[in-house]
Design a protein around this motif. Structure first.
Motif, PDB file in Angstrom:
ATOM      1  N   ARG A  80       1.719   6.903  -6.428  1.00 41.97           N
ATOM      2  CA  ARG A  80       0.645   7.833  -6.769  1.00 41.97           C
ATOM      3  C   ARG A  80       1.033   9.258  -6.396  1.00 41.97           C
ATOM      4  O   ARG A  80       0.745  10.202  -7.126  1.00 41.97           O
ATOM      5  N   PHE A  81       1.680   9.396  -5.264  1.00 48.54           N
ATOM      6  CA  PHE A  81       2.090  10.717  -4.812  1.00 48.54           C
ATOM      7  C   PHE A  81       3.075  11.324  -5.808  1.00 48.54           C
ATOM      8  O   PHE A  81       2.937  12.478  -6.225  1.00 48.54           O
TER       9      PHE A  81
ATOM     10  N   LYS B  95       2.371   1.838  -3.298  1.00 48.78           N
ATOM     11  CA  LYS B  95       1.373   2.370  -4.226  1.00 48.78           C
ATOM     12  C   LYS B  95       1.158   3.856  -3.944  1.00 48.78           C
ATOM     13  O   LYS B  95       1.099   4.678  -4.861  1.00 48.78           O
ATOM     14  N   ALA B  96       1.046   4.156  -2.647  1.00 46.64           N
ATOM     15  CA  ALA B  96       0.806   5.551  -2.267  1.00 46.64           C
ATOM     16  C   ALA B  96       1.961   6.429  -2.736  1.00 46.64           C
ATOM     17  O   ALA B  96       1.763   7.534  -3.244  1.00 46.64           O
ATOM     18  N   LYS B  97       3.169   5.883  -2.571  1.00 42.07           N
ATOM     19  CA  LYS B  97       4.345   6.646  -2.978  1.00 42.07           C
ATOM     20  C   LYS B  97       4.300   6.906  -4.482  1.00 42.07           C
ATOM     21  O   LYS B  97       4.530   8.024  -4.953  1.00 42.07           O
TER      22      LYS B  97
ATOM     23  N   LYS C 206       0.820  -1.191   0.000  1.00 44.43           N
ATOM     24  CA  LYS C 206       0.000   0.000   0.000  1.00 44.43           C
ATOM     25  C   LYS C 206       0.864   1.255   0.000  1.00 44.43           C
ATOM     26  O   LYS C 206       0.581   2.216  -0.718  1.00 44.43           O
ATOM     27  N   SER C 207       1.904   1.221   0.808  1.00 46.59           N
ATOM     28  CA  SER C 207       2.719   2.433   0.891  1.00 46.59           C
ATOM     29  C   SER C 207       3.499   2.636  -0.399  1.00 46.59           C
ATOM     30  O   SER C 207       3.699   3.762  -0.843  1.00 46.59           O
TER      31      SER C 207
END
Lengths: 355, 183, 723
Positions: free
Chosen positions: C462-463, C458-460, C455-456
């Protein structure tokens, strides 16, 4: 009103076998044959030391547990402190002064065991570490082993022993050194000590072992003490308290190396059997090297650990500065345990053929 | 005097030799590692929440690499601090409460009947986890939401809630087991 | 490596291997294996969880109030790994609830509550009499629709296992049943050997192995002889008696014992040409294919020292455990433990309404004396009894260490994932450490950490993608600005030339005019020259004044109207609206004075301005400063009256409503006057505006203004209160 248990318990829902407390006690009981032999040959001093050491062990453990804010009563009940005290007591000379025992045992418990985190966390065998500290710090007192009582001029009673331990003199005013004089006025050392000294003086092995301090196999009396510990060790094996790997590896490696050495230089080496039945060989093989906490845990590792202990005992006895080398051998082997364990991991199911 | 010179000479020689060896080793056996910032960034939870005072995880990673404290990340909590401490070779310290407390994982939830479609939350979301367009209802993609909280403040009608994420992984915890009478 | 032939040859030779470790706990099987299998009495209520297997639950196809018959499906399996569940008996669907699940966590699951009508009428059976001639696909679909899952413990859907994608040489029928106390398979073999063999024949037809081996532990001589009797004329079915040892019944362990092979890490037995089925599953397959009955009942051992009549029962799935305990006579001791499954791998029953499910093989009520529970955990003394006992050669003492330290890397290095949770390590541990519990927790934590990591990452990603996009947009915008600026510049240059021409033309025209005017003025009327402009200005001034007067009058009237027609209940301060009005009108006056052409449009604008002014006034009153410009801006942007405007108005209204709601919620404890003053100000304003203006657009606009004003006011107040 009966009710269901309200405790969540993860499976399995049962257990079997000895508990840790029972394991520690079983080891203590298994020492009895050896201790009995020691008392028979070396007098009541052994009992005095055992009593003193266990007391000191319990007190120092209690103090340190209080300081660490751990449960005192429950931890003392696990018997590990008692066992450490007992193992040190049977290792030091029976008439060693009381402060020797106090220093050795409290060092073992406080520094070697508790400061590393208590039961299960000590890297080194506490009893042997305590013993080594004494041996290095007080070499004279620590080598003042009595000759077996049967060879001694004086009979030493229980009260004599107590007096000697606490005041350095028996009730009749003999010092421990005087007591060690044999019938012929020569100071008596342990067989291993004596052997080392005599070899250095240029005597051959067969000449040396003619002395009355040598018995059928090992030293007089010492062979019985070793036999006692062998019996106790076999009992432990039978109970499943210890596994056969370490004792066998220790004995096999010591025996093999001595045999090789003996076959090359029979004049300079004790016979393999004498090696096994003198000093602390059996005691080390069954009671010291098998200490689970500071020994290897894998099967292969245990064999390697035992072999290292045996080899080190041989080397120290043969070439080292100390007559017996059990404590150093065990401590040195302890150092290697993490490494041994790491490289002897068994292959997990389904991982065959992989690195 | 002569001995002194010998000693000096020996020292100089040793210096040169070891210097050469070390210099050679540093070139020859250079360890190819991720740049420190990358490594730190990988440990951070990537919520991009800015609770550390930096606009995102990467900037905080850069700050840590430049010597900032490692205990400013509430979403990562003690676990992240421990990992950062290992990486940076410093002591782990407790979370700096000035930046918030460690909390259960949450995700944003938009009360959709109240949403007016102003897109302010969409602009605030650091990971583009809010769907919607101007004047139409918005909604949060739960799987993408990092629970950073940043969309809550800009909402003019306060229709965004942070709801605890329903943790599907039961951790064999032993709490809250009822007692039952059987008879 | 074994060649294909040698595996079967080896099997035929009957050679057995051993697994490392293992234990021999007291078996206590004779408690329950002496009597034939009885049938459990009908329970009044059945709790049928819709998920009783590994995979996804099906979709419910019944609803509360439906009458169902035994064997009628309650769910429709989804695509993929999924199975239906069936009504265990006939009756009424009383409810569909979240009920305690047959899982260690007891986590409530969707459960169909079936009230038995006592008739136990079944739907028509759907056998496949000529199964020998049917293609696999049809049989597999049948097994799926009959809800057959592995009855050994894990509950893996059987139709998947019966449809191997690889060539299967060896089919192992697991009848080892190595857990103490449990005898369900034992008695099934004793009494239903013929049926089991029929089930195996169906499996043989589907899986087509070269050899079938039925593995039975040597502590079940009756079962062995019963099975041996019925397989005499089956050339390809053999019985293999394995020594009693726990956990030889584990799938991987049994494969090791029978073949000497290990299932490679992260593989399944089918990868090495082996498929294993539980003996109870074979019986269920026979029932499903030959008799055409869905899986709605199974053999359950109800045993333990606290059970007065320990026995094996045919239990309908969904029966609550309490009924079974009552039937078999539970005599609980203090703190009686109830276990679903065996003592080694079962779990505590925390709620006796827990239902029997497809994987339930035993209900155990042991006595503390004969099955002592674990005591207080002590320090690990590294005795390595656990390592010696571990059947998969793990080092439990090291895993414990890493588990306590939450060292996930080390745990994986030491192959925690290969732990089968058989419980042997905890069983032998002298320090009574719940090792398996530690491992389970660590396994979940590792799983969680991996999910978090994904998840992190992915978040990274996306960010970073977003940052990039924003940067790109910014550049694009700058570029556009630059371009348009250039365009303007060019246009201006063009313009200038044009303007010059125009100016020149104008100048020329003026010159001409002046010439003309000069001549006419001089000639005709010299005295009136000064008067004419004066008259003109007074004319416009008059008109402005009139407009102002009109506006004022209207306003006053409106104010009066609103005061009269809408006496606000909540109003506490009458002077406030008037103040606002006064200020508002002042502003209007000002505006009117500055504007010259008075038109209908202008009037509208004025009114808007008035609304803004009122809003401003209110704000000022409440010491609200920064929002004013916003209001103005917003208002001005909303000038064009269109459908969009209507939407916007609604938006504003929504904002206002939301704010108001929130405020009410948060302010309930606040002094009433604060609330009411803001409340009371607002309605008259909007009311007034609505009565004042004629066009509907205007009304909306006014409302917008009012709502915004209200919203701002409340927000300010909110903030003020927080401070």
């Amino acid at each position: 009103m009966k009710r269901l248990t309200n405790l969540f318990v993860s499976s399995p829902h049962s257990r079997a076998g000895l508990t840790t407390n029972q394991v520690m006690r079983a080891v203590c009981y298994a020492c009895l044959p050896g201790v009995a032999a020691q008392v028979y040959f070396f007098g009541w001093g052994v009992m005095v030391q055992i009593f003193l050491c266990i007391l000191v062990a319990l007190i120092s453990e209690a103090i340190i547990l209080t300081l660490r804010e751990k449960p005192v009563r429950a931890t003392l009940a696990d018997g590990s402190a008692m066992l450490t005290g007992l193992l040190i007591a049977v290792s030091i000379p029976p008439l060693a002064p009381w402060w020797i025992s106090v220093i050795g045992v409290s060092f073992a418990i406080i520094i070697v065991k508790q400061l590393y985190g208590g039961l299960g966390f000590n890297l080194f065998n506490p009893a042997m570490a305590g013993y080594v500290v004494l041996l290095i710090s007080f070499p004279v007192a620590m080598t003042n082993w009595m000759p077996v009582q049967q060879l001694m001029t004086y009979d030493i009673s229980l009260l004599d022993s107590i007096a000697a331990v606490f005041t350095d003199f028996t009730q009749d005013g003999y010092s421990v050194t005087q007591l060690r004089m044999a019938v012929d006025g020569i100071t008596m050392a342990t067989p291993l000590d004596n052997f080392k000294t005599q070899i250095d003086l240029g005597l051959t092995a067969s000449e040396i072992t003619n002395s009355p301090i040598y018995g059928q196999y090992g030293g007089t009396g010492w062979e019985w003490v070793n036999l006692g510990y062998l019996v106790g060790g076999l009992l432990l094996l039978k109970q499943g308290v210890i596994r056969w790997h370490i004792p066998l590896a220790v004995i096999a490696s010591l025996f093999t190396l001595t045999l090789i050495s003996y076959s090359i230089t029979p004049d300079l080496t004790l016979t393999p059997m004498a090696t096994l039945f003198s000093g602390a060989t059996m005691f080390a093989a069954f009671f010291i090297a098998t200490d689970p906490i500071s020994s290897s845990t894998t099967i292969k590792g245990r064999l390697i650990f035992g072999a290292i202990v045996g080899a080190l005992i041989f080397m120290i006895r043969e070439w080292g500065g100390y007559p017996d080398g059990v404590a150093f051998a065990v401590l040195l082997a302890n150092l290697g345990v993490p490494l041994i364990d790491y490289y002897t991991k068994p292959t997990v199911y389904g991982h065959k053929g992989k690195a | 005097m002569y001995t002194l010179l010998i000693a000096l000479g020996a020292l100089v020689a040793l210096t040169i030799i070891f210097g050469a060896v070390l210099g050679f080793a540093s070139v020859k056996f250079k360890v190819e590692a991720d740049p420190l910032v990358e490594q730190i960034d990988n440990l951070l939870p990537q919520t991009q929440c800015g609770q550390c005072g930096y606009p995102g995880c990467k900037p905080y990673a850069e700050a840590i690499a430049n010597g900032d404290d490692i205990n400013k990340c509430p979403p990562g909590g003690e676990a992240t601090i421990k990992q950062l401490a290992d990486l940076m070779g410093v002591d782990a310290k407790p979370l700096d409460s000035a930046h918030g407390e460690e909390d259960v994982k949450k995700v944003a939830f938009i009360r959709e009947d109240e949403c007016i479609g102003c897109t302010k939350c969409i602009q605030a979301c650091p990971v583009d986890a809010i769907m919607g367009a101007s004047k139409v209802m918005h909604t949060v993609i739960i799987d993408e939401c990092t629970g950073c909280d940043l969309c809550v403040e800009p909402c003019p009608v306060d229709c965004i809630d942070m709801v605890p994420l329903n943790d599907t992984n039961w951790k064999w915890d032993t709490l809250a087991i009822p007692v039952k009478n059987v008879n | 490596m074994h060649s294909e032939l040698s595996l079967i040859e080896q099997m035929r030779s009957g050679k057995l291997w051993d697994i490392p470790g293992g234990i021999h706990p007291p078996e206590r099987k004779s408690l329950s294996n002496t009597s034939p299998i009885d049938i459990a009495p009908l329970s009044p209520i059945y709790y049928v969880p819709i998920k009783q297997h590994i995979g996804n639950e099906g979709d419910l196809i019944v609803s509360v109030g439906d009458r169902v018959l035994a064997g009628q499906p309650l769910t429709n399996p989804k695509e993929g790994l999924s199975l239906p569940v069936h009504a265990p008996t006939s009756g009424l669907i009383k409810d569909i609830i979240l009920h305690v699940s047959a899982h260690p966590s007891g986590k409530p699951e969707t459960t169909v509550v079936l009230e038995s009508d006592g008739e136990n009428i079944a739907i028509a059976n759907q056998p496949i009499p000529d199964w020998q001639n049917k293609p696999n696909s049809e049989l597999i679909a049948h097994l799926k629709s009959m809800g057959i899952a592995g009855l050994g413990g894990a509950g893996f859907p059987t139709y998947i296992k019966a449809n191997p994608t690889k060539n299967v040489e060896l089919l192992i029928i697991n009848a080892v049943e190595c857990e103490p106390y449990i005898t369900a398979d034992d008695v099934l073999m004793r009494h239903y050997a013929q049926e089991i063999i029929q089930g195996i024949e169906v499996l043989q037809h589907m899986v087509k192995p070269e050899l079938v081996v039925i593995a039975i532990e040597d502590n079940k001589p009756e079962a062995i002889s019963a099975i041996e009797k019925v397989i005499v004329d089956h050339k390809h079915i053999e019985v293999r008696v394995v020594p009693t040892k726990y956990p030889s019944g584990g799938e991987k362990q049994l494969i090791q014992i029978l073949t000497g092979l290990e299932v490679p890490n992260q593989s399944i037995p089918a990868d090495i040409g082996i498929v294993m089925q539980n003996i109870g599953t074979c019986f269920a397959i026979k029932k499903a294919v030959i008799d055409g009955e869905a899986l709605i009942e199974r053999v359950v051992t109800i045993t333990g020292e606290s059970i007065s009549r320990p026995q094996n029962l045919w239990v309908k799935l969904g029966a609550p455990i309490s009924d079974l305990l009552t039937h078999c006579g539970l005599v609980p001791e203090q703190d009686q433990r109830l276990i679903m499954g065996g003592p080694m791998m079962g779990f505590n029953i925390m709620d006796i309404m827990m239902p029997v499910v497809k994987s339930t093989n035993c209900i155990l009520a042991p006595s503390e004396y004969l099955l002592p529970s674990r005591g207080v955990e002590q320090a690990c003394i590294r005795c390595s009894l656990c390592a010696d006992a571990c059947p998969v050669n793990l080092l439990p003492q090291q895993l414990l260490w890493f588990s306590k330290a939450k060292d996930h890397d080390k745990l994986e290095e030491y192959n925690l994932a290969d732990c089968i949770e058989c419980g042997v390590c905890s069983y032998v541990c002298p320090s009574q450490i719940p090792l398996v519990q530690y491992y389970r927790t660590s396994k979940v934590e590792i799983k969680q950490a991996k999910e978090d990591k994904i998840k992190s990452d992915k978040a990274k990603e996306r960010f970073e993608a977003r940052q990039e996009r924003l940067e790109r947009d910014k550049q694009a915008r700058l570029q556009r600005h630059k371009e348009s600026a250039e365009k303007r510049k060019k246009a201006l240059e063009k313009d200038n030339s044009a303007k010059d021409k125009i100016a020149a033309a104008l100048a020329r025209a003026k010159a001409k005019k002046n010439e003309l005017a000069g001549t006419t003025a001089e000639v005709e009327n010299k005295t009136s020259e000064a008067n004419i402009p004066e008259v003109k200005t007074t004319d416009t001034q008059d008109r402005v004044a009139a407009a102002i007067a009109r506006a004022k009058a209207k306003k006053q009237q409106a104010a009066l109207n609103s005061d009269e027609t809408k006496p606000d209940k909540t109003r506490t301060d009458d002077t406030k609206p008037k103040d606002i009005k006064a200020k508002g009108t002042e502003v209007v006056e000002e505006k009117v004075q500055t504007t010259e052409p008075v038109s209908a449009e202008q009037a509208k604008k004025d009114k808007v301005a008035a609304a803004i002014a009122r809003a401003k006034a209110k704000k000022l009153k409440e010491a609200v400063e920064p929002a004013v410009s916003n209001v103005e801006e917003k208002e001005q942007t909303s000038d064009p009256v269109s459908a969009e405007q209507v939407k916007k108005d609604k938006v504003a209204a929504a904002i206002a409503r939301a704010k108001a709601k929130k405020l009410k919620e948060t302010n309930e404890t606040e002094p009433k006057t604060d609330n009411t003053s803001s409340e009371s100000i607002v309605p008259p304003v909007s009311e007034q505006m609505s009565t004042d203006s004629k066009t509907p657009e205007q009304i909306k606009k006014d409302k917008v203004a009012a709502a915004i004003a209200r919203a701002k006011a409340k927000k300010q107040k909110d903030q003020g209160e927080q401070k």
